[in-house]
Write an enzyme that holds these catalytic residues in place. Structure first.
Site, PDB file in Angstrom:
ATOM      1  N   GLU A  34      16.685  -1.939   7.367  1.00  0.00           N
ATOM      2  CA  GLU A  34      15.278  -2.146   6.919  1.00  0.00           C
ATOM      3  C   GLU A  34      15.044  -2.507   5.522  1.00  0.00           C
ATOM      4  O   GLU A  34      15.579  -1.916   4.771  1.00  0.00           O
ATOM      5  CB  GLU A  34      14.374  -0.721   7.149  1.00  0.00           C
ATOM      6  N   ASP A  45       3.085   3.506   0.469  1.00  0.00           N
ATOM      7  CA  ASP A  45       4.156   4.131  -0.274  1.00  0.00           C
ATOM      8  C   ASP A  45       3.915   5.074  -1.211  1.00  0.00           C
ATOM      9  O   ASP A  45       2.864   4.905  -2.079  1.00  0.00           O
ATOM     10  CB  ASP A  45       5.008   2.873  -0.466  1.00  0.00           C
ATOM     11  N   TYR A 159       7.999   2.910  15.701  1.00  0.00           N
ATOM     12  CA  TYR A 159       8.219   3.741  14.312  1.00  0.00           C
ATOM     13  C   TYR A 159       7.054   4.906  14.197  1.00  0.00           C
ATOM     14  O   TYR A 159       5.908   4.733  13.958  1.00  0.00           O
ATOM     15  CB  TYR A 159       7.794   2.722  13.160  1.00  0.00           C
TER      16      TYR A 159
END
Lengths: 255, 388
Positions: A34, A45, A159
């Site tokens: 990834e 993040d 995911y």
């Protein structure tokens, strides 16, 4: 299927000239790489990957550089590469155009962190047109009907975000992850892979034993680059080998 | 849910359920009489509404053109329009059973307005502020602390407003069960641009009533400054259907659009997606968000609310820009002529209104939203104008 080890790095971190080597170092023990496109405002993040984004952008990493790195990687490996990005980077280039270019340079799939299913019709159209794989995210609070939708539009895997929070290495895998795996396995037809906070061999084992079809390890790998900068290749290979062992041990436990 | 193609909900999946909850609760409460009465009460006796619509006679004489009226949002408690929204959202949060507020702030104005609302309604308040801004805006940092809020310096990215928004969103992802994210402008994912616009529309509703009382006609033109765009939408919105009323948003041209040091997202930006919305942003060819500049910290944001992007697209509003220097001149001019020290943000609107008034006839009317007072800007103006 055998479970997947998916390993993440930010492209261009610490500089675009290192990325190919680092992908090759990861490739040996990974099922999917990834690759994160660096973005100025990575709101999903945590600090580790935020800093990687800053390093990559400071080094002058452009989207076109990342595309040519993947192209070059294809001379060395057939391993699938999934691009992780924020939607703006796709949107400004024109969705159709971006997906076409990404596909042409050998990218197999894309994860767009801030693109929920409702906003994704142009993107899905382009992915279908060019045969680009798709990965959508689901969270611990994603209700059943949305999980179904997410499963439907994800062609490679779903995911699963393990927790309420941002990316970043954690000591323990939280309960939310195991509950989500259970729910997702009963609903999703596609493989389900767990990320966010997954950072050691033991985590890999635990998650796979709980039914995950794969795990994504990001921040723990990025931390190695943060520490060793241009000289991280060997350490990356070592660490992913260790994660791989976690995967194998879980498999033997199963059998 | 969208303004034409603009707006939307470009957020990580985890935020979809809390945004849906917010939308549902807001739609319920905005029709609830006791909620409406409670908010009206605080707006009136606590914040000081309605604010006057003042005929600026001296300024009008000076320009020798159209009549200039000022909507005095600077007279509100806290010194700016921001409190219309923070009282509304904090009350909303309280009714939703949330115990904690988080907010982003650039210069600290929205942070202070949130801290005030948090104190009033007994909600724990934490404000994210870029560490660069914490350094530049010490008095506001102290004000927030005095009001019982915690200020969290943000060290990521460019360490300014956009990074404070990123950090507040990162917080919210982990805490939404008990936390309300109190966004300060008409930006962010749906339903925020609508909620903030509704709470700020009180400005335009009052103007409509007040101008009809005095002039017995609608204004010919309304001028307001635009950063994220909350004061502008607040005064524009009730006039959108009144096609004879020209709406003008004034962006910050900073040191000049051609220098790249500005924050004129509509005038000089491109369409993009950030902070949950599709709108205009200042960015490079790859889509990396630019760092911005304006002498007015409240305009220093690389994007703009989606409803403005839409009003621009359908040509209902016009967007122009005014430089730091022009704004500083207007700051002095209004102080001297009217005895009113405007916020540097609002000075952008004054600067453009003066230009515009000169081109208009004496029987025409301009209303300027004087969104805040300038006390907070004295230090920076002293530095820039020297020996003032």
């Amino acid at each position: 299927m055998d479970p997947w080890l998916i390993t993440f790095i930010t492209a261009g971190d610490p500089s675009p000239s290192n990325t190919l080597d680092y992908m090759i170092a990861l490739e040996k023990n990974s099922d999917i790489i990834e690759l994160g496109l660096p973005f100025s405002d990575p709101m999903a993040d945590g600090p580790t990957i935020q800093k990687a984004n800053v390093r990559a952008l400071k080094a002058g990493t452009k989207v076109k550089d990342v595309f040519s790195i993947v192209k070059e990687f294809r001379d060395h490996s057939e391993k699938p590469v999934v691009l992780m990005t924020y939607y703006n980077l796709i949107y400004v280039k024109g969705v159709d155009n971006f997906v076409k270019e990404a596909k042409n340079c050998g990218i197999n799939g894309m994860i767009v962190v801030d693109l929920p299913v409702e906003e994704s019709s142009d993107y899905l159209k382009a992915c279908e047109k060019y045969g680009m794989g798709t990965v959508f995210l689901a969270a611990p609070n994603t209700p059943e009907d949305r999980l179904k939708q997410i499963d439907k539009v994800s062609s490679i895997f779903v995911y699963l975000v393990s927790l309420y929070g941002t990316t970043g290495a954690r000591d323990k895998i939280p309960e939310t992850a195991f509950n989500l795996i259970k729910r997702a396995k009963s609903i999703c037809k596609k493989p389900v892979c767990v990320g966010f906070g997954v950072s050691k061999k033991e985590h890999v084992k635990e998650l796979v034993n709980a039914g995950a079809d794969g795990v994504v390890v990001g921040s723990a790998i990025v931390k190695i680059i943060e520490k060793y900068r241009e000289n991280a290749a060997e350490k990356l290979e070592e660490f992913t080998k260790e994660l791989r062992e976690g995967l194998k041990e879980s498999l033997t436990q199963f059998r | 849910m969208k303004f034409g193609e603009f707006g939307g909900q470009f957020v990580p999946e985890v935020l979809i359920p809390p945004l849906k909850e917010l939308e549902r609760e807001y739609n319920r409460l905005k029709k609830d009489d006791s909620f409406i009465r409670e908010l009206d009460y605080y707006l009136k006796v606590y914040a000081g509404r309605p604010t006057p619509l003042y005929f600026a006679e001296n300024l009008t004489k000076h320009t020798a053109g159209a009549k200039i009226y000022l909507k005095r949002e600077d007279l509100l408690h806290s010194g700016a329009h921001k409190i219309n929204n923070t009282l509304g959202q904090a009350l909303l949060a309280k009714h939703m059973g949330k115990s904690r507020l988080i907010a982003e702030t650039g210069a600290g104005q929205h942070g202070v307005a949130t801290a005030i609302a948090g104190a009033l309604f007994g909600l724990k308040t934490e404000v994210y502020m870029g560490s660069e801004d914490v350094e530049r805006q010490k008095p506001n940092v102290f004000r927030m602390k005095l009001l019982g809020a915690d200020v969290i310096p943000v060290e990521s990215g460019s360490r300014t407003l956009k990074d404070a928004i990123n950090e507040a969103l990162r917080d919210w992802v982990a805490t939404f069960e008990y936390t309300h994210y109190l966004i300060g402008s008409v930006v962010g994912p749906h339903p925020y641009p609508t909620i903030v616009r509704d709470f700020q529309s009180v400005i335009g509703k009052e103007v409509k009533k007040q101008i009809l009382e005095v002039e017995e006609s609608l204004p010919d033109c309304i001028v307001a400054c635009v950063g994220g765009g909350s004061n502008a939408i607040g005064i524009f919105h009730p006039f959108i259907e009144d096609k004879s009323v020209k709406l003008v948003g004034v962006e910050a041209a900073g040191k000049g659009i051609e220098t790249g040091k500005h924050s004129a997202s509509i005038c000089a930006g491109k369409k993009g997606v950030l902070h949950g919305m599709l709108s205009y942003f200042l960015q490079d060819e790859d889509g990396q968000i630019a760092t911005t500049h304006s002498v007015a910290a409240g305009l220093d944001y690389p994007g703009v609310g989606p409803e403005h992007a839409w009003l621009k697209e359908i040509n209902r509003a016009e967007y122009v820009s005014v430089t730091d220097d022009e704004a500083l001149k207007a700051f002095s001019l209004l102080s001297k002529l009217e005895g009113i020290i405007p916020a540097l943000e609002s000075a952008h609107a004054i600067a453009y209104a003066v230009k515009l008034a000169k081109e208009m006839s004496k029987d025409e009317i301009i209303v300027v939203n004087l969104s805040g007072r300038g006390d907070k800007d004295l230090e920076i103006v002293m530095k820039l104008l020297g020996g003032y």
